[in-house]
Design an enzyme around this catalytic site. Structure first.
Site, PDB file in Angstrom:
ATOM      1  N   HIS A  57      22.899  40.029  -5.937  1.00 35.61           N
ATOM      2  CA  HIS A  57      22.814  41.265  -6.712  1.00 35.61           C
ATOM      3  C   HIS A  57      23.648  41.111  -7.985  1.00 35.61           C
ATOM      4  CE1 HIS A  57      26.579  41.633  -4.471  1.00 35.61           C
ATOM      5  NE2 HIS A  57      26.997  42.316  -5.528  1.00 35.61           N
TER       6      HIS A  57
ATOM      7  N   HIS B   8      26.449  39.051 -13.823  1.00 37.81           N
ATOM      8  CA  HIS B   8      26.243  37.778 -13.128  1.00 37.81           C
ATOM      9  C   HIS B   8      25.768  38.030 -11.704  1.00 37.81           C
ATOM     10  CE1 HIS B   8      30.205  39.045 -11.711  1.00 37.81           C
ATOM     11  NE2 HIS B   8      29.958  38.303 -10.634  1.00 37.81           N
TER      12      HIS B   8
END
Length: 177
Positions: free
Chosen positions: A37, A120
């Site tokens: 995620h 990220h």
């Protein structure tokens, strides 16, 4: 109360492509693909009243879907690498969504996030990985060229205290429209 955070889910096909980078790095604890995620805002271990207020506040977000582009592989931690990541291009859409989450979560009384937002996907947590080993790993693999997806929603995830994070459960989902 479980830990809560807001995030953009990584679709299965993108997660599968990122999973091909697993392995070959000593000291890495690889994140399960289904737990990939992009964290937008960490809320932490909060009481139920604050969680409900956060969920309500996040329900006021009105943003259009947007493209998420994976730029390549990198590591956090410099001389003491602590995470292997897939860098996400810091598009205006993702940066503005995260900033709105920050403002809304602060309205609930939670303190400001201390770390600067760097979009990220965490691929592995690093323990006792040498900077040289990480540099060699990154040098050999380059990164995922042309990997992108359309963010259609964001979610509130809960997590239990565990080694390496996960499993993460979607507590609430908010469509981007």
């Amino acid at each position: 109360m479980p830990r809560l955070f807001t995030a953009i889910e990584v679709p299965d096909e993108v997660g599968d492509a990122l999973s091909t980078y697993r392995g070959g790095l000593s000291g890495a604890r690889w994140i399960d693909v289904e737990n990939y995620h992009i964290t937008l805002r960490f809320l932490g271990d909060i009481d139920e009243e604050t969680a409900h207020e956060a969920a309500y506040q996040l329900g006021t977000v009105r943003r259009a879907p947007f493209d998420v582009v994976i730029e390549g592989l990198d590591a956090f931690g410099g001389e003491r690498p602590r995470a292997l990541i897939a860098r996400v291009a810091p598009s205006p859409a993702i940066m503005e969504l995260q900033a709105e989450h920050e403002r809304l979560i602060r309205r609930t009384g939670l303190p400001a996030e201390k770390r600067k937002f760097t979009p990220h996907v965490t691929l592995a947590r690093l323990r006792d990985a040498s900077p040289r080993g990480v540099a060699e790993y990154l040098g050999l693999r380059g990164g995922p060229p042309g990997l992108a997806f359309r963010a259609e929603r964001f979610v509130i995830y809960s997590s239990r205290d565990s080694v390496g994070g996960g499993p993460y459960l979607v507590e609430a989902a908010y469509p981007l429209r």
